[in-house]
Write a protein that holds these residues in place. Structure first.
Motif, mmCIF file in Angstrom:
data_model
loop_
_atom_site.group_PDB
_atom_site.id
_atom_site.type_symbol
_atom_site.label_atom_id
_atom_site.label_comp_id
_atom_site.label_asym_id
_atom_site.label_seq_id
_atom_site.Cartn_x
_atom_site.Cartn_y
_atom_site.Cartn_z
ATOM 1 N N THR A 1 -60.530 -71.897 15.789
ATOM 2 C CA THR A 1 -60.843 -73.306 15.517
ATOM 3 C C THR A 1 -60.982 -73.551 14.018
ATOM 4 O OG1 THR A 1 -63.153 -72.772 15.825
ATOM 5 C CG2 THR A 1 -62.002 -73.697 17.713
ATOM 6 N N ALA A 2 -61.074 -72.456 13.241
ATOM 7 C CA ALA A 2 -61.201 -72.594 11.785
ATOM 8 C C ALA A 2 -60.457 -71.446 11.137
ATOM 9 C CB ALA A 2 -62.676 -72.538 11.393
ATOM 10 N N ARG A 3 -60.098 -71.626 9.878
ATOM 11 C CA ARG A 3 -59.416 -70.551 9.159
ATOM 12 C C ARG A 3 -60.424 -69.479 8.769
ATOM 13 N NH1 ARG A 3 -55.289 -71.669 4.669
ATOM 14 N NH2 ARG A 3 -54.970 -69.486 5.128
ATOM 15 N N SER A 4 -59.903 -68.255 8.690
ATOM 16 C CA SER A 4 -60.751 -67.133 8.287
ATOM 17 C C SER A 4 -60.986 -67.192 6.784
ATOM 18 C CB SER A 4 -60.028 -65.840 8.650
ATOM 19 O OG SER A 4 -60.581 -64.780 7.939
ATOM 20 N N PRO B 1 -57.461 -75.196 3.271
ATOM 21 C CA PRO B 1 -58.278 -74.256 2.507
ATOM 22 C C PRO B 1 -59.042 -73.318 3.432
ATOM 23 C CG PRO B 1 -58.743 -76.538 1.893
ATOM 24 C CD PRO B 1 -57.814 -76.573 3.069
ATOM 25 N N ARG B 2 -59.261 -72.108 2.942
ATOM 26 C CA ARG B 2 -59.967 -71.110 3.748
ATOM 27 C C ARG B 2 -61.466 -71.222 3.573
ATOM 28 N NH1 ARG B 2 -58.308 -66.094 1.570
ATOM 29 N NH2 ARG B 2 -56.949 -67.101 0.106
ATOM 30 N N GLY B 3 -62.200 -70.653 4.543
ATOM 31 C CA GLY B 3 -63.635 -70.518 4.402
ATOM 32 C C GLY B 3 -64.404 -71.606 5.128
ATOM 33 N N GLY C 1 -37.837 -58.643 25.919
ATOM 34 C CA GLY C 1 -39.282 -58.445 26.083
ATOM 35 C C GLY C 1 -40.096 -59.005 24.928
ATOM 36 N N ALA C 2 -39.779 -60.235 24.502
ATOM 37 C CA ALA C 2 -40.482 -60.814 23.348
ATOM 38 C C ALA C 2 -41.957 -61.052 23.667
ATOM 39 C CB ALA C 2 -39.823 -62.137 22.973
ATOM 40 N N LEU C 3 -42.819 -60.833 22.687
ATOM 41 C CA LEU C 3 -44.238 -61.155 22.848
ATOM 42 C C LEU C 3 -44.379 -62.673 22.995
ATOM 43 C CD1 LEU C 3 -45.763 -58.944 20.000
ATOM 44 C CD2 LEU C 3 -45.987 -58.572 22.470
ATOM 45 N N PRO C 4 -45.362 -63.136 23.784
ATOM 46 C CA PRO C 4 -45.529 -64.591 23.912
ATOM 47 C C PRO C 4 -46.066 -65.222 22.636
ATOM 48 C CG PRO C 4 -47.193 -63.398 25.199
ATOM 49 C CD PRO C 4 -46.287 -62.349 24.614
ATOM 50 N N ALA C 5 -45.570 -66.420 22.329
ATOM 51 C CA ALA C 5 -46.093 -67.159 21.165
ATOM 52 C C ALA C 5 -47.516 -67.613 21.463
ATOM 53 C CB ALA C 5 -45.198 -68.362 20.884
ATOM 54 N N LEU C 6 -48.333 -67.719 20.415
ATOM 55 C CA LEU C 6 -49.702 -68.212 20.563
ATOM 56 C C LEU C 6 -49.686 -69.688 20.961
ATOM 57 C CD1 LEU C 6 -51.307 -66.808 17.294
ATOM 58 C CD2 LEU C 6 -51.727 -65.982 19.621
ATOM 59 N N ALA C 7 -50.679 -70.070 21.764
ATOM 60 C CA ALA C 7 -50.821 -71.490 22.087
ATOM 61 C C ALA C 7 -51.284 -72.243 20.858
ATOM 62 C CB ALA C 7 -51.829 -71.653 23.219
ATOM 63 N N GLN C 8 -52.033 -71.573 19.995
ATOM 64 C CA GLN C 8 -52.671 -72.263 18.858
ATOM 65 C C GLN C 8 -52.874 -71.279 17.710
ATOM 66 O OE1 GLN C 8 -56.288 -74.169 20.180
ATOM 67 N NE2 GLN C 8 -57.163 -74.052 18.136
#
Ligand SMILES: N[C@@H](CCC(=O)N[C@@H](CS)C(=O)NCC(=O)O)C(=O)O
Length: 223
Positions: free
Chosen positions: A123-126, A221-223, A208-215
């Motif tokens: 839900t937020a950037r690292s 900006p980070r933090g 056999g591709a890995l599934p894409a992320l839903a989100q």
């Protein structure tokens, strides 16, 4: 039979070595079970039971692993001076950095975010250097240079294509934020050697591709 045999999985890091050989016009044998990732891994395990990873390359008597190191060994032995800037070139330090950044930082950050974000969508950037930050670093470099090795296409481009495809294919970043990366990918994909490599290494496309992320994490900006 060629002296160089590439143990391969379709659509994975071994594509780099197939592409390298096509760029150099050198002969090679390709070992994999078409459409069968587990079967291809069994071939690698039989050759190298202690460290079964792809790519694994047999070059004469030697069994090589780690894609960046494989590229460096194959170039030094079979095509010295090709596809990399000379040590005296101003491009040399950046070329070396991207050769190692591709796996050492970029793949490490992308796959760590991928695993974490599959379990818990962010839900937020690292505050740490995350997927968007590593792709932004590549974008900024391409704003000032045509290739990751500087003025010319090089092995640094071969190393960087896999993680930059992972970043967008698995929805780790918003692709529209990185137009320079998109232009660079289009230039790469127009190369005849890249197309020959795809025809040989991915005859059925991605397997056999890995599934894409839903989100992915919200950009900004980070933090
Ligand atoms: N840093 C290594 C990574 C090798 C790697 O993790 N390869 C994956 C395929 S792309 C693999 O072998 N996966 C199977 C496994 O880990 O069991 C390299 O660049 O060669």
């Amino acid at each position: 039979m060629s002296s160089i045999t590439i143990f391969h999985l379709e659509g994975r890091r071994s594509d780099r070595i197939v592409w390298l050989m096509e760029e150099l016009g050198l002969p090679y044998d390709l070992e994999f079970k078409r459409g069968d990732l587990m079967g291809s891994m069994a071939l690698v395990r039989a050759l190298n039971p202690v460290a079964p990873v792809v790519p694994t390359v047999r070059d004469g008597e030697d069994i090589l692993t780690e894609s960046g190191a494989i590229i460096e060994v194959l170039l030094a032995r079979h095509a010295p001076g090709k596809l990399e800037p000379a040590v005296t070139s101003p491009d040399y330090p950046a070329h070396r950095m991207w050769m190692h950044y591709a796996e050492g930082t970029m793949c490490a950050r992308l796959f760590s975010d991928y695993r974490a974000w599959r379990v818990t969508p962010p839900t937020a950037r690292s505050p740490l250097v995350d997927s968007e930050a590593v792709v932004q670093f590549a974008e900024d470099f391409l704003a000032a240079h045509p290739w990751f090795g500087g003025a010319e296409f090089s092995t640094a481009d071969i190393m960087m294509k896999f993680p930059l495809d992972v970043a967008t294919r698995l929805n780790l970043v918003d692709e529209t934020l990185f137009p320079r990366v998109a232009e660079w990918k289009a230039k790469i994909e127009a190369r005849a050697a890249f197309q020959r490599a795809l025809a040989r290494a991915r005859p059925d496309g991605m397997v056999g591709a890995l599934p894409a992320l839903a989100q992915h994490a919200p950009s900004g900006p980070r933090g």
